[in-house]
Write a protein that holds these residues in place. Sequence first.
Motif, mmCIF file in Angstrom:
data_model
loop_
_atom_site.group_PDB
_atom_site.id
_atom_site.type_symbol
_atom_site.label_atom_id
_atom_site.label_comp_id
_atom_site.label_asym_id
_atom_site.label_seq_id
_atom_site.Cartn_x
_atom_site.Cartn_y
_atom_site.Cartn_z
ATOM 1 N N TRP A 129 56.526 82.444 78.720
ATOM 2 C CA TRP A 129 55.870 83.518 79.467
ATOM 3 C C TRP A 129 56.924 84.477 80.013
ATOM 4 N N GLY A 130 56.637 85.767 79.921
ATOM 5 C CA GLY A 130 57.547 86.749 80.506
ATOM 6 C C GLY A 130 58.383 87.449 79.466
ATOM 7 N N GLU A 131 59.677 87.500 79.720
ATOM 8 C CA GLU A 131 60.584 88.235 78.851
ATOM 9 C C GLU A 131 60.647 87.627 77.448
ATOM 10 N N GLN A 132 60.963 88.478 76.486
ATOM 11 C CA GLN A 132 61.065 88.030 75.101
ATOM 12 C C GLN A 132 62.143 86.968 74.945
ATOM 13 N N ALA A 133 63.225 87.093 75.713
ATOM 14 C CA ALA A 133 64.307 86.106 75.624
ATOM 15 C C ALA A 133 63.820 84.715 76.017
ATOM 16 N N ILE A 134 62.946 84.641 77.033
ATOM 17 C CA ILE A 134 62.379 83.354 77.442
ATOM 18 C C ILE A 134 61.490 82.795 76.340
ATOM 19 N N LYS A 135 60.685 83.657 75.741
ATOM 20 C CA LYS A 135 59.790 83.204 74.670
ATOM 21 C C LYS A 135 60.581 82.689 73.469
ATOM 22 N N LEU A 136 61.695 83.341 73.150
ATOM 23 C CA LEU A 136 62.526 82.885 72.032
ATOM 24 C C LEU A 136 63.175 81.538 72.352
ATOM 25 N N PHE A 137 63.585 81.372 73.594
ATOM 26 C CA PHE A 137 64.187 80.105 74.021
ATOM 27 C C PHE A 137 63.182 78.963 73.869
ATOM 28 N N VAL A 138 61.976 79.177 74.367
ATOM 29 C CA VAL A 138 60.942 78.145 74.273
ATOM 30 C C VAL A 138 60.568 77.894 72.816
ATOM 31 N N GLN A 139 60.530 78.948 72.005
ATOM 32 C CA GLN A 139 60.190 78.777 70.600
ATOM 33 C C GLN A 139 61.203 77.901 69.887
ATOM 34 N N GLU A 140 62.477 77.998 70.284
ATOM 35 C CA GLU A 140 63.500 77.131 69.679
ATOM 36 C C GLU A 140 63.206 75.665 69.969
ATOM 37 N N ALA A 141 62.775 75.364 71.198
ATOM 38 C CA ALA A 141 62.409 73.989 71.539
ATOM 39 C C ALA A 141 61.212 73.525 70.718
ATOM 40 N N ILE A 142 60.236 74.414 70.549
ATOM 41 C CA ILE A 142 59.060 74.081 69.749
ATOM 42 C C ILE A 142 59.455 73.841 68.290
ATOM 43 N N ASN A 143 60.335 74.691 67.772
ATOM 44 C CA ASN A 143 60.773 74.536 66.378
ATOM 45 C C ASN A 143 61.464 73.194 66.154
#
Length: 259
Positions: A129-143
């Motif tokens: 949630w929030g900035e794109q950088a945060i979303k990319l960080f979380v997406q790495e964990a999901i990946n």
Amino acid sequence: MPEARPDTVRFAAVGDIHCTKDSAGTLRGFFAQASEAADALLLCGDLTDYGTSAEAKVLADELSVVSVPMVAVLGNHDFESGTPDEVRRILNGVGVQVLDGEAVEVLGVGIAGAKGFCGGFGRGSLGPWGEQAIKLFVQEAINEALKLESALAKLRTPRRIALLHYSPIAATVEGEPMEIFPFLGSSRLEDPLVRYPVDWVVHGHAHRGTPEGRTVGGVPVYNVARPLLTRTGDGKGFRVLEVAWQEAAPEPVAVAAAG
């Protein structure tokens, strides 16, 4: 005739070797002892200190004394120089199977491996949630969690283990400063272990963590970071874990989708 299998398979597990160029000649005795103590060697990431090809070549040379199968995942330090594929290539050259969302079978035991990632545990997990950088960080964990799940889903062996660098639970990072808990692992790595049960999980990364814990489903999780084991174990710096043979594999667990 079916191939005869041992009653138990012993794995020597260790992470966080942090091999440097100056490590030449200093690790052979350690690896030889681990090789003699077990039927296979599991390496849980941070195998090099800065992820350079020079460090990987030193490590490969030190591993030349190992006479049993070797399976590994990379850690964050192995990515530091931006050449993890080169580290993987060098280690593959001396017989190390480096997993990144893949599964292998060793002596009748299935091994699913992934590096994992950080992001925190339970209610302290970072959300997308929030900035794109945060979303990319979380997406790495999901990946990374999806890599682990994909590897686990491929296994058809009666006995199975999971090999990670980052922790899937908070219990084995306890002892580290609370401020860095979110950078030591992610609960997202625990979800695949609920759906696809294993005998046990090994990881590294948390040098000052706790040697043992359990997932929400009761699966044992072992922190085998070498600095931790050197300080709290029997001084060998690796841990020997056994898998007892059985004919029936644990069944995947059906999990209801979150609403």
